[in-house]
Design a protein around this motif. Structure first.
Motif, PDB file in Angstrom:
ATOM      1  N   GLU A 116      31.994   1.442  30.653  1.00  0.00           N
ATOM      2  CA  GLU A 116      31.080   2.566  29.390  1.00  0.00           C
ATOM      3  C   GLU A 116      29.928   2.445  29.806  1.00  0.00           C
ATOM      4  O   GLU A 116      29.390   3.623  29.213  1.00  0.00           O
ATOM      5  N   SER A 117      29.740   1.767  30.733  1.00  0.00           N
ATOM      6  CA  SER A 117      27.629   1.647  31.299  1.00  0.00           C
ATOM      7  C   SER A 117      27.781   3.289  32.132  1.00  0.00           C
ATOM      8  O   SER A 117      26.669   3.488  32.105  1.00  0.00           O
ATOM      9  N   THR A 118      28.796   2.988  32.386  1.00  0.00           N
ATOM     10  CA  THR A 118      28.689   4.558  33.229  1.00  0.00           C
ATOM     11  C   THR A 118      28.663   5.853  32.262  1.00  0.00           C
ATOM     12  O   THR A 118      27.601   6.629  32.678  1.00  0.00           O
ATOM     13  N   VAL A 119      28.666   5.883  31.658  1.00  0.00           N
ATOM     14  CA  VAL A 119      29.221   7.155  30.569  1.00  0.00           C
ATOM     15  C   VAL A 119      28.116   7.238  29.739  1.00  0.00           C
ATOM     16  O   VAL A 119      27.409   8.684  29.775  1.00  0.00           O
ATOM     17  N   SER A 120      27.156   6.164  29.795  1.00  0.00           N
ATOM     18  CA  SER A 120      26.210   6.303  28.866  1.00  0.00           C
ATOM     19  C   SER A 120      24.755   6.658  29.899  1.00  0.00           C
ATOM     20  O   SER A 120      24.074   7.180  29.026  1.00  0.00           O
ATOM     21  N   ARG A 121      24.396   6.203  30.736  1.00  0.00           N
ATOM     22  CA  ARG A 121      24.062   6.958  32.027  1.00  0.00           C
ATOM     23  C   ARG A 121      24.112   7.986  32.099  1.00  0.00           C
ATOM     24  O   ARG A 121      22.866   9.019  32.133  1.00  0.00           O
ATOM     25  N   ILE A 122      24.822   8.667  32.388  1.00  0.00           N
ATOM     26  CA  ILE A 122      26.224   9.898  32.760  1.00  0.00           C
ATOM     27  C   ILE A 122      25.237  11.458  31.904  1.00  0.00           C
ATOM     28  O   ILE A 122      24.276  12.220  32.476  1.00  0.00           O
ATOM     29  N   VAL A 123      25.501  11.103  30.279  1.00  0.00           N
ATOM     30  CA  VAL A 123      25.040  11.793  29.565  1.00  0.00           C
ATOM     31  C   VAL A 123      23.526  11.299  28.672  1.00  0.00           C
ATOM     32  O   VAL A 123      23.439  12.181  28.014  1.00  0.00           O
ATOM     33  N   SER A 124      22.834  10.428  28.877  1.00  0.00           N
ATOM     34  CA  SER A 124      21.984  10.161  28.091  1.00  0.00           C
ATOM     35  C   SER A 124      20.679  11.399  29.125  1.00  0.00           C
ATOM     36  O   SER A 124      20.445  11.583  30.680  1.00  0.00           O
ATOM     37  N   GLY A 125      19.424  12.316  28.120  1.00  0.00           N
ATOM     38  CA  GLY A 125      19.362  13.278  28.704  1.00  0.00           C
ATOM     39  C   GLY A 125      19.443  13.946  29.351  1.00  0.00           C
ATOM     40  O   GLY A 125      18.739  15.049  30.035  1.00  0.00           O
ATOM     41  N   LYS A 126      21.108  14.442  29.297  1.00  0.00           N
ATOM     42  CA  LYS A 126      21.417  16.438  29.565  1.00  0.00           C
ATOM     43  C   LYS A 126      22.211  17.137  28.319  1.00  0.00           C
ATOM     44  O   LYS A 126      22.217  16.588  27.610  1.00  0.00           O
ATOM     45  N   TYR A 127      21.900  18.137  29.058  1.00  0.00           N
ATOM     46  CA  TYR A 127      22.227  19.304  27.746  1.00  0.00           C
ATOM     47  C   TYR A 127      23.416  19.888  28.664  1.00  0.00           C
ATOM     48  O   TYR A 127      23.459  20.068  29.948  1.00  0.00           O
ATOM     49  N   ILE A 128      24.003  20.088  27.444  1.00  0.00           N
ATOM     50  CA  ILE A 128      25.163  21.780  27.987  1.00  0.00           C
ATOM     51  C   ILE A 128      24.446  22.437  27.803  1.00  0.00           C
ATOM     52  O   ILE A 128      24.374  22.614  25.664  1.00  0.00           O
ATOM     53  N   GLN A 129      24.646  23.968  28.008  1.00  0.00           N
ATOM     54  CA  GLN A 129      24.767  25.474  27.230  1.00  0.00           C
ATOM     55  C   GLN A 129      26.504  25.904  26.880  1.00  0.00           C
ATOM     56  O   GLN A 129      27.194  26.069  27.627  1.00  0.00           O
ATOM     57  N   THR A 130      26.698  25.989  25.324  1.00  0.00           N
ATOM     58  CA  THR A 130      27.630  26.510  25.199  1.00  0.00           C
ATOM     59  C   THR A 130      27.388  27.739  24.194  1.00  0.00           C
ATOM     60  O   THR A 130      26.129  27.972  24.036  1.00  0.00           O
ATOM     61  N   PRO A 131      28.251  28.062  23.885  1.00  0.00           N
ATOM     62  CA  PRO A 131      27.945  29.850  22.895  1.00  0.00           C
ATOM     63  C   PRO A 131      26.900  29.118  21.900  1.00  0.00           C
ATOM     64  O   PRO A 131      26.972  30.509  20.692  1.00  0.00           O
ATOM     65  N   ARG A 132      27.781  28.582  21.138  1.00  0.00           N
ATOM     66  CA  ARG A 132      27.077  27.384  20.256  1.00  0.00           C
ATOM     67  C   ARG A 132      25.686  27.110  19.846  1.00  0.00           C
ATOM     68  O   ARG A 132      24.667  26.162  19.214  1.00  0.00           O
ATOM     69  N   GLY A 133      25.131  26.728  21.040  1.00  0.00           N
ATOM     70  CA  GLY A 133      23.165  26.749  21.559  1.00  0.00           C
ATOM     71  C   GLY A 133      23.632  25.960  22.791  1.00  0.00           C
ATOM     72  O   GLY A 133      24.761  25.304  23.347  1.00  0.00           O
ATOM     73  N   THR A 134      22.458  25.093  23.185  1.00  0.00           N
ATOM     74  CA  THR A 134      22.348  23.981  24.197  1.00  0.00           C
ATOM     75  C   THR A 134      22.204  22.981  23.545  1.00  0.00           C
ATOM     76  O   THR A 134      20.887  22.990  22.525  1.00  0.00           O
ATOM     77  N   PHE A 135      22.110  22.157  23.996  1.00  0.00           N
ATOM     78  CA  PHE A 135      21.904  20.633  23.353  1.00  0.00           C
ATOM     79  C   PHE A 135      22.414  19.406  23.652  1.00  0.00           C
ATOM     80  O   PHE A 135      23.116  19.564  25.005  1.00  0.00           O
ATOM     81  N   GLU A 136      22.212  18.404  23.649  1.00  0.00           N
ATOM     82  CA  GLU A 136      22.266  17.339  24.311  1.00  0.00           C
ATOM     83  C   GLU A 136      24.167  16.936  24.720  1.00  0.00           C
ATOM     84  O   GLU A 136      24.661  16.830  22.902  1.00  0.00           O
ATOM     85  N   LEU A 137      24.054  16.435  25.511  1.00  0.00           N
ATOM     86  CA  LEU A 137      25.779  16.197  25.868  1.00  0.00           C
ATOM     87  C   LEU A 137      26.202  14.719  24.405  1.00  0.00           C
ATOM     88  O   LEU A 137      26.920  14.897  24.347  1.00  0.00           O
ATOM     89  N   LYS A 138      25.511  14.033  24.923  1.00  0.00           N
ATOM     90  CA  LYS A 138      25.075  13.115  22.937  1.00  0.00           C
ATOM     91  C   LYS A 138      25.714  12.898  22.146  1.00  0.00           C
ATOM     92  O   LYS A 138      26.760  12.819  21.632  1.00  0.00           O
ATOM     93  N   ARG A 139      25.476  14.377  21.867  1.00  0.00           N
ATOM     94  CA  ARG A 139      25.778  15.290  20.521  1.00  0.00           C
ATOM     95  C   ARG A 139      27.273  15.747  20.202  1.00  0.00           C
ATOM     96  O   ARG A 139      27.433  15.246  19.386  1.00  0.00           O
ATOM     97  N   LEU A 140      27.925  15.545  21.124  1.00  0.00           N
ATOM     98  CA  LEU A 140      29.350  15.371  20.961  1.00  0.00           C
ATOM     99  C   LEU A 140      29.803  14.595  20.817  1.00  0.00           C
ATOM    100  O   LEU A 140      30.784  14.354  20.548  1.00  0.00           O
ATOM    101  N   PHE A 141      29.544  12.915  20.470  1.00  0.00           N
ATOM    102  CA  PHE A 141      29.659  11.898  20.253  1.00  0.00           C
ATOM    103  C   PHE A 141      30.011  11.571  18.747  1.00  0.00           C
ATOM    104  O   PHE A 141      28.369  12.470  18.474  1.00  0.00           O
ATOM    105  N   ALA A 142      30.632  11.067  18.070  1.00  0.00           N
ATOM    106  CA  ALA A 142      30.290  10.744  16.341  1.00  0.00           C
ATOM    107  C   ALA A 142      31.064  10.048  16.567  1.00  0.00           C
ATOM    108  O   ALA A 142      31.936   9.326  16.886  1.00  0.00           O
ATOM    109  N   VAL A 143      30.795   9.233  15.722  1.00  0.00           N
ATOM    110  CA  VAL A 143      30.841   7.887  14.788  1.00  0.00           C
ATOM    111  C   VAL A 143      31.777   7.684  13.135  1.00  0.00           C
ATOM    112  O   VAL A 143      31.493   8.682  12.962  1.00  0.00           O
ATOM    113  N   ARG A 144      32.409   7.256  13.691  1.00  0.00           N
ATOM    114  CA  ARG A 144      34.024   7.550  12.878  1.00  0.00           C
ATOM    115  C   ARG A 144      33.544   6.565  11.458  1.00  0.00           C
ATOM    116  O   ARG A 144      32.880   5.731  11.408  1.00  0.00           O
TER     117      ARG A 144
END
Length: 463
Positions: free
Chosen positions: A358-386
């Motif tokens: 998990e710590s590897t995933v936490s490090r790799i998504v920190s501060g990283k952005y993804i460009q999609t047809p819905r806009g450009t946003f941080e990778l961590k936005r694709l995580f969601a709390v239940r």
């Protein structure tokens, strides 16, 4: 003095220079990686830029690379490396994604108070902060809240009011204020005592109507102070914050450079790294051949450094790509349909999918952005709390709240309890307080503030 010897087993992590470099590369954003690689090109003569766009990045010693990847996956959490304690085994590891400072003012203030407040006092402080809106003002009348607080903490009934005063005059002056006047007075009390501050307090306490009208002459006559003194007091009041909540320090990145690009093609979502800007490095072949049998320590050190860098960049890019692929695959409904379709997703689920910690995933998504047809946003936005007790993400519920408010009648806005009832009909059961929290996070006012006259009614009143 008698000496003795004993053996003991101690668990530890051997952080080699190669491993430390791999961890650092893992956390670099696209602009930071570009700067790092260009500096390496200038510093190390054994590195050269690979001009061929179609050529894959150097892939040397795959077995060593796999061992190195396994080594960093065995690292403890970053808090342990910095001397802190390791958190419990919570199922939602999303909260450990690095994010400078929380956007929730309550969490930021509680973290600050925990440095010098007693734990028992913090419980009462958290109770008061939960009764504040996102500006820092109490959401209900003070006397009602005092009665509720005494009922909630019967053994400390005499302390609840005192602790609110500590919040009011504490690290964020004005926090948990009953009204703007109390908030401004608390901020003034935090300033050095002088004649100007005294006059400003008098104006707020006794002449608020004149203050609102900006009637300098009337204020001077009512207080018996000179025009210069009144102007100085007004300047002090105007320099105060309109509400007590202090915004987090924003990082000015200028513009966002996406690390990953996602697009829909051939009926499926595809993901690729954004390689624009960052140079692709490789070890100069003629230099490597020349040093094959050399024992020159300095040159061999440069060669090892170049190999570690090339290997570390390849591992970083591979981990980032695989993580992004899992995120896009799991959240394809969000990319297709919008925020209401986002699914609960944690670091642990992504880590299990790509076979890392998990710590590897936490490090790799920190501060990283993804460009999609819905806009450009941080990778961590694709995580969601239940959402507790449901199979839906809190982010999706927040989007539902926005949709209901956007579609409400202009003259009859929906109250928070009505929104909660409408969501319950859709199978989403949340409390009114949760609706109010989501509405505050969306910067949407309460129903009475959103009420607007219908066009016909407005024309009749005008006539």
């Amino acid at each position: 003095m008698k000496g003795n010897m004993r053996t003991a087993m101690v668990q530890g992590v051997n952080l080699t220079p190669q491993l430390l470099q791999s961890i650092r590369l893992l956390q670099l954003t696209a602009p930071q990686l570009e700067q790092e690689l260009r500096q390496a090109l200038e510093r190390n003569p054994l590195l050269e830029q690979d001009e061929a766009a179609e050529e894959a990045e150097a892939d040397e010693a795959p077995e060593a690379a796999m061992l190195e990847a396994a080594a960093w996956d065995e690292l403890p959490e970053p808090a342990f490396l910095s001397g802190g304690s390791i958190g419990g085994g919570d199922d939602d590891a999303t909260l450990r994604i690095a994010d400078g400072e929380s956007s929730d003012p309550r969490l930021r203030l509680l973290r600050l108070l925990s440095l010098h407040w007693d734990a028992r006092d913090l419980d009462i402080a958290a109770w008061w902060l939960d009764r504040c809106d996102d500006r820092g003002y109490l959401e209900q009348p003070l006397d009602e809240l005092l009665a509720a607080a005494r009922a909630a903490f019967p053994t400390r009934a005499d302390d609840v009011g005192v602790l609110r005063q500590r919040l009011l005059h504490g690290d964020w002056p004005g926090m948990a204020a009953a009204d703007p006047g109390e908030c401004l007075r608390a901020q003034l009390h935090a300033l050095p005592e002088d004649a100007t501050r005294g006059l400003a307090l008098r104006l707020l306490a006794e002449h608020l109507d004149l203050l609102a009208a900006h009637d300098h002459a009337a204020m001077a006559a009512a207080t018996g102070a000179g025009a210069d003194a009144v102007r100085a007091a007004l300047g002090m009041i105007l320099g105060l914050r309109p509400h007590p909540v202090q915004a987090p320090v924003a990082d000015d990145h200028g513009h966002v450079v996406p690390d990953v690009v996602a697009w829909r093609g051939g009926g499926a979502w595809r993901v690729a790294l954004n390689r624009r800007g960052a140079p692709q490095l490789r070890i100069a072949a003629h230099c490597e051949r020349a040093l094959a049998g050399s024992d020159h320590a300095a040159l061999r050190g440069l060669l090892d450094e170049a190999r570690w860098l090339v290997r570390g960049v390849a591992m970083r890019n591979d981990t980032l790509l695989r993580t992004a692929q899992v995120l896009v695959e799991r959240q394809r409904d969000f990319l297709d349909q919008g925020p209401e379709a986002i699914l609960p997703l944690t670091l642990r689920e992504v880590a299990d999918a790509i076979g890392v910690h998990e710590s590897t995933v936490s490090r790799i998504v920190s501060g990283k952005y993804i460009q999609t047809p819905r806009g450009t946003f941080e990778l961590k936005r694709l995580f969601a709390v239940r959402l507790e007790g449901a199979q839906i993400a809190g982010t999706a519920v927040k989007a539902m709240v926005r949709r209901l408010i956007d579609a409400e009648p202009a003259a009859a806005p929906l109250a928070d309890d009505v929104i909660a009832g409408l969501l319950a009909r859709q199978g989403v059961r949340i409390a009114r307080r949760t609706v109010a929290k989501y509405r505050d996070q969306l910067a949407i006012g309460p129903a009475r503030a959103r009420q607007r006259l219908a066009p016909r009614q407005a024309r009749q009143e005008y006539v």
